[in-house]
Write a protein that holds these residues in place. Sequence first.
Motif, PDB file in Angstrom:
ATOM      1  N   TRP A   2       0.840  -1.195   0.000  1.00 37.53           N
ATOM      2  CA  TRP A   2       0.000   0.000   0.000  1.00 37.53           C
ATOM      3  C   TRP A   2       0.882   1.256   0.000  1.00 37.53           C
ATOM      4  O   TRP A   2       0.602   2.212  -0.731  1.00 37.53           O
ATOM      5  N   GLY A  36       4.035   5.957  -5.154  1.00 38.90           N
ATOM      6  CA  GLY A  36       4.062   6.024  -6.611  1.00 38.90           C
ATOM      7  C   GLY A  36       3.025   6.966  -7.148  1.00 38.90           C
ATOM      8  O   GLY A  36       3.251   7.672  -8.144  1.00 38.90           O
ATOM      9  N   GLN A  37       1.862   7.016  -6.504  1.00 38.27           N
ATOM     10  CA  GLN A  37       0.796   7.900  -6.949  1.00 38.27           C
ATOM     11  C   GLN A  37       1.149   9.370  -6.694  1.00 38.27           C
ATOM     12  O   GLN A  37       0.753  10.248  -7.468  1.00 38.27           O
ATOM     13  N   HIS A  38       1.895   9.637  -5.650  1.00 40.02           N
ATOM     14  CA  HIS A  38       2.232  11.014  -5.296  1.00 40.02           C
ATOM     15  C   HIS A  38       3.649  11.406  -5.700  1.00 40.02           C
ATOM     16  O   HIS A  38       4.166  12.422  -5.247  1.00 40.02           O
ATOM     17  N   PHE A  68       2.289   1.867  -3.480  1.00 45.01           N
ATOM     18  CA  PHE A  68       1.287   2.457  -4.370  1.00 45.01           C
ATOM     19  C   PHE A  68       1.035   3.918  -4.022  1.00 45.01           C
ATOM     20  O   PHE A  68       0.920   4.766  -4.909  1.00 45.01           O
ATOM     21  N   TYR A  69       0.980   4.231  -2.729  1.00 41.39           N
ATOM     22  CA  TYR A  69       0.737   5.609  -2.299  1.00 41.39           C
ATOM     23  C   TYR A  69       1.890   6.513  -2.745  1.00 41.39           C
ATOM     24  O   TYR A  69       1.659   7.594  -3.287  1.00 41.39           O
ATOM     25  N   LYS A  98       6.385  13.600 -11.279  1.00 48.94           N
ATOM     26  CA  LYS A  98       6.595  12.978 -12.591  1.00 48.94           C
ATOM     27  C   LYS A  98       7.054  14.009 -13.609  1.00 48.94           C
ATOM     28  O   LYS A  98       6.856  15.151 -13.560  1.00 48.94           O
TER      29      LYS A  98
END
Length: 52
Positions: free
Chosen positions: A41, A47-49, A44-45, A52
């Motif tokens: 988790w 990577g999402q934030h 994923f957290y 980029k």
Amino acid sequence: MTDEPEDTAAAAKHEKWLEKGVALRAFFYIFGTHLVAGFVWLLFYLGQHAQK
């Protein structure tokens, strides 16, 4: 016949020891599964934030 109470007591003690082993193993499996799930988790957290 005099050994029966001792055998019964030894068997009961061994059974209690096995129950404790099963409970301890289940605790570690559940704890470990939650630890791995929390780490996934977190990945994923992050990577999402990520920038980029």
